[in-house]
Design an enzyme around this catalytic site. Structure first.
Site, PDB file in Angstrom:
ATOM      1  N   TYR A 110       0.861  -1.162   0.000  1.00  0.00           N
ATOM      2  CA  TYR A 110       0.000   0.000   0.000  1.00  0.00           C
ATOM      3  C   TYR A 110       0.906   1.223   0.000  1.00  0.00           C
ATOM      4  CZ  TYR A 110      -3.956   3.012   0.635  1.00  0.00           C
ATOM      5  OH  TYR A 110      -4.916   3.969   0.427  1.00  0.00           O
ATOM      6  N   HIS A 152      -3.686  -7.854  -5.516  1.00  0.00           N
ATOM      7  CA  HIS A 152      -2.639  -8.863  -5.708  1.00  0.00           C
ATOM      8  C   HIS A 152      -1.807  -8.976  -4.449  1.00  0.00           C
ATOM      9  CE1 HIS A 152      -0.850  -5.002  -6.862  1.00  0.00           C
ATOM     10  NE2 HIS A 152       0.327  -5.515  -6.572  1.00  0.00           N
ATOM     11  N   VAL A 153      -1.185 -10.154  -4.308  1.00  0.00           N
ATOM     12  CA  VAL A 153      -0.390 -10.454  -3.111  1.00  0.00           C
ATOM     13  C   VAL A 153       0.991 -10.921  -3.560  1.00  0.00           C
ATOM     14  CG1 VAL A 153      -0.216 -11.931  -1.064  1.00  0.00           C
ATOM     15  CG2 VAL A 153      -2.464 -11.070  -1.798  1.00  0.00           C
TER      16      VAL A 153
END
Lengths: 257, 257
Positions: free
Chosen positions: A189, A197-198
């Site tokens: 962030y 998405h990760v």
């Protein structure tokens, strides 16, 4: 725009490197220590090259060094400054949709959960050439398209997030042999694109964007949402912006930077 | 022992690199992005080589990569594994008390709030030589001696934490000219010593220990405690341990690693 990156040594090629070197130049000798320059043959010194063509001003800005400032974004800041900015920009995530629809990189998919609400696709990140595990980097892309970023997440998204955590880890372990305890799994962030998405990176890899002012561990995100469904809707979030980024100017205009 | 290190690109050789490359291999193409492997000639890909001969066990240890694992420590883990370990170790923090009592480094103090409960001392960290602001690094040491780490913090400590945030930032800005928006202010968990302290580093400095699996932004800690006084008493916390660390062995014995 051309990006050049040197890649980590590959263990299985080290012997070649020491044997096949074309030249070894002594630099310094002192007691038991000596230093040299070694000039390896081309096939042992590959450089990762990324071409963006055509590149926009935004692509270029991303790589130029700039003064950086922290923003402490309240919920109000998000609504008054960040969200209108995101909506005005129409960042293209066509490349994400291409992956989700198997129009691109289909052969690179490491794992997929096809559920339209709680599913995702796991692919190696552009930045990882898959030659060595030291800089392992994969991305889980949510199938649903209505979640922009961390701010949008509520308890409703827990099944999706838990799928990514569990299945993503299992898939990386199965394919690459890296256990869950050696994976750093986190969200950015601000993210660099607004489709949920990760990031999965090797714990031993000091990946760009893994520092505390940008990364949020998926395990923490899940626990915070399980405790308070509106945790990320309400709380202040810190992130860094370069002084020349348009969003930074918006915060300045709003008297918040 | 042989140490090989790739060196940064030299700006004046970039054109040569792009012109003289022997081979360019396409890896992937998607929309406006494409990646390649570039194989440069030997003279443009020098490798820094250090030889230590004969090398002792100690030389080797310094460079051997230790396996690192993440621990997800629940409240119960803290009480059953971590806390007994901390108490059994008697880590000495005499050097901290020496600073607080002006028996050492008195001339280095940048700021002090002398209140025994909500006060602190701000000093440059050992790692910073104060010659340049790029790697600015200071430490705020709480005067009170009954707070070991993040786990002990409750709403009771908010005045202390807010003093550190406000006065610490003001003092760094006044003395070093670095604005608060360019300071990364955070706690470590696990810390390297169990006396409450807060790190102040230059935002542009990729300080060791500033990554998401160890650092907790002071602003987040304050907000979490203001919302829920027992936030850090209850929640699970992630940290990394090397496989050869005694605490890691304790977690293994407890079947939690």
């Amino acid at each position: 725009m051309i990006i050049l990156e040197k890649t980590p040594f590959q263990e299985e090629k080290l012997l070649d490197l020491l044997k096949k070197h074309t030249k070894l130049e002594l630099q310094m000798r002192n007691d038991i220590y000596s230093t040299y320059h070694l000039y390896p043959p081309p096939e042992l010194s590959e450089i990762k090259t990324t071409v963006v063509y055509p590149a926009t001003e935004k692509h270029l800005q991303k790589y130029l060094r700039q003064e950086v400032h922290l923003i402490r974004e309240t919920r109000e800041d998000y609504e008054n400054v960040t969200l209108p900015f995101i909506q005005s920009q129409s960042f293209s995530v066509q490349w994400v949709y291409n992956i989700l629809e198997k129009k691109a990189e289909a052969d690179r998919i490491v794992h997929e959960n096809p559920d339209p609400r709680d599913g995702f696709v796991l692919v190696p990140d552009f930045k990882w050439n898959q030659n060595q595990l030291d800089d392992l980097y994969l991305i889980a892309l949510a199938h649903r398209r209505d979640v922009k970023c961390l701010r949008d997440l509520t308890g409703e998204h827990l099944p999706l997030l838990r799928n990514i955590a569990r299945e993503g880890t299992e898939a990386v372990t199965k394919r690459f042999g890296v256990p869950g305890s050696q994976l750093r799994i986190y969200l950015h962030y601000q993210p660099s694109y607004y489709h949920l998405h990760v990031h999965f990176t090797a714990l031993g890899y000091d990946a760009p964007g893994s520092s505390v002012e940008r990364a949020h561990l998926l395990a923490d995100v899940i626990d915070n949402l399980a405790t308070d469904s509106s945790y990320y809707q309400k709380r202040a979030l810190t992130f860094a912006l370069r002084a020349d980024e348009p969003l930074f100017k918006k915060f300045q205009e709003a008297g918040r930077a």
